[in-house]
Design an enzyme around this catalytic site. Structure first.
Site, short mmCIF file in Angstrom:
data_model
loop_
_atom_site.label_atom_id
_atom_site.label_comp_id
_atom_site.label_asym_id
_atom_site.label_seq_id
_atom_site.Cartn_x
_atom_site.Cartn_y
_atom_site.Cartn_z
N TYR A 49 -8.04 -17.93 -1.98
CA TYR A 49 -8.06 -17.23 -0.52
C TYR A 49 -7.91 -18.33 0.34
O TYR A 49 -7.34 -18.17 1.47
CB TYR A 49 -9.55 -16.62 -0.38
N ASN A 83 -4.52 -5.10 6.59
CA ASN A 83 -4.37 -6.44 6.40
C ASN A 83 -5.56 -7.38 6.68
O ASN A 83 -6.26 -6.97 7.63
CB ASN A 83 -3.06 -7.06 7.15
N VAL A 84 -5.66 -8.36 5.90
CA VAL A 84 -6.69 -9.33 6.41
C VAL A 84 -6.34 -10.61 7.20
O VAL A 84 -7.26 -11.45 7.16
CB VAL A 84 -7.20 -9.79 4.92
N HIS A 100 -10.32 -3.56 5.54
CA HIS A 100 -10.21 -4.30 4.47
C HIS A 100 -10.87 -5.57 4.50
O HIS A 100 -10.63 -6.50 3.72
CB HIS A 100 -9.15 -4.53 3.46
N CYS A 108 -22.14 -15.45 2.80
CA CYS A 108 -22.68 -15.84 1.67
C CYS A 108 -22.59 -14.68 0.80
O CYS A 108 -22.81 -13.48 0.84
CB CYS A 108 -24.36 -16.09 1.85
N CYS A 136 -29.83 -19.74 1.41
CA CYS A 136 -30.19 -19.51 0.04
C CYS A 136 -29.34 -20.27 -0.77
O CYS A 136 -28.50 -20.89 -0.64
CB CYS A 136 -30.24 -17.89 -0.20
N SER A 175 2.51 0.74 1.08
CA SER A 175 3.00 1.29 -0.16
C SER A 175 2.22 2.50 -0.39
O SER A 175 2.26 3.21 -1.15
CB SER A 175 2.99 0.50 -1.28
N ASN A 199 9.25 1.94 7.08
CA ASN A 199 9.03 1.33 5.88
C ASN A 199 10.74 1.30 5.41
O ASN A 199 11.44 2.37 5.22
CB ASN A 199 8.25 1.94 5.07
N ALA A 217 9.62 -3.61 10.22
CA ALA A 217 8.71 -3.62 11.60
C ALA A 217 9.24 -4.28 12.40
O ALA A 217 9.19 -3.81 13.84
CB ALA A 217 7.45 -4.02 11.02
#
Ligand code: BV8
Ligand code: ZN
Length: 226
Positions: A49, A83-84, A100, A108, A136, A175, A199, A217
């Site tokens: 990530y 999309n992130v 998402h 955390c 924590c 998709s 697409n 796009a």
């Protein structure tokens, strides 16, 4: 507008379908983006990530992102994205709902407290230990929705509201295989709204699409929106 990974393809961010390029050739996203992967091999997932954050921060919004932002200046356009990445926002878009989650929101993994983890490393590493929580004994996790996890309530509510109250829905670069996001175009069509898909290739979407614009796009959105 509903956007998927194809929206960021022309910015050089690999999509999930062709994620076999670059760093991801040895990772299967659907295997790594899961709570099981986090439980089994947290440091590999965290490194993956952080590398994706690095790739996105080096990418630029493309002509498609910019056309969406210009359209929001002139019309009431809501963006719902799977999309992130933050490319819609960096193109100037405001109303963007991330169903998402986001690569850049860390929290955390135990108490959920938002955590500031600083910039990602400049080079890919195989494993990286996430920083600890300041409240924590938990560890920082990516602020994204993994397979098997519930979608965040507010963005999902906003997405359903948008696709059932819009005049038309534009679906770009997805998709259409991951649920429940993939059910949004059908929800729009069931409401009687025109659904236009952008697409270059085929997708899992079918009869719910009224018009399929077989283009990218970056090509189609300036032509459709300006
Ligand atoms: C949930 C964040 C339940 C993480 C992501 C069996 C049947 C149906 C559903 C399921 C099933 N088994 C399991 C499920 C549920 C599962 C699911 O749908 N699995 C799929 C694999 C079948 N869904 C979930 O788990 C969801 N949660 O269901 O919770 C629940 C219920 C009760 C209680 C508890 C839980 C959570 C799903 C969210 C997963 N997280 N992302 C991360 O990024 O690491 S999903 C991730 O993959 C993306 O966000 C996106 O949604 C998806 C990838 O799809 P796309 O965006 O469409 O991208 P893709 O690469 O696939 O396609 C790109 C497209 O662009 C292509 O069509 C290509 O032609 C096109 N393209 C290429 N270049 C361009 C272009 N288009 C335009 N221009 C270009 N230049
Ligand atoms: Zn904590």
């Amino acid at each position: 507008m509903l956007t998927g990974a194809g929206m960021s393809a022309e910015s050089g961010v690999p999509t999930f379908r062709d994620a076999q390029t670059g760093l991801w050739e040895r990772y299967d996203p659907t295997a790594l983006a899961t709570p099981e992967a986090w439980a089994h091999d947290r440091d590999t997932v965290w490194a993956w990530y952080r590398w994706r954050e690095h790739l996105v921060s080096r990418a630029q919004p493309n002509a498609g992102h910019l056309a969406v932002s210009r359209a929001q200046d002139r019309r009431d356009v809501t963006v719902v994205t799977q999309n992130v990445d933050d490319l819609h926002e960096r193109a100037g878009s405001r109303r963007v709902h991330h169903v998402h989650g986001s690569l850049f929101a860390h929290r955390c993994d135990t108490c959920g407290a938002p955590l500031d983890v600083g910039p990602p490393p400049d080079d890919p590493v195989d494993r990286l230990t996430p920083p600890g929580c300041d409240r924590c004994d938990g560890r920082a996790r990516p602020g994204v929705v993994w397979f098997g996890e519930m979608l965040p309530h507010d963005p999902w509510e906003a997405a359903v509201d948008a696709v059932t109250s819009a005049a038309a829905v534009l679906v770009v670069g997805t998709s259409g295989l991951v649920h429940p996001a993939a059910s949004l175009p059908g929800l729009a069509a069931d409401t009687g709204l025109p659904v236009v898909e952008v697409n270059p290739g085929p997708s899992g979407l079918g009869p719910e699409v009224s018009v399929h614009v077989r283009s990218t796009a970056g090509e189609a959105l300036p032509a459709l929106l300006d």
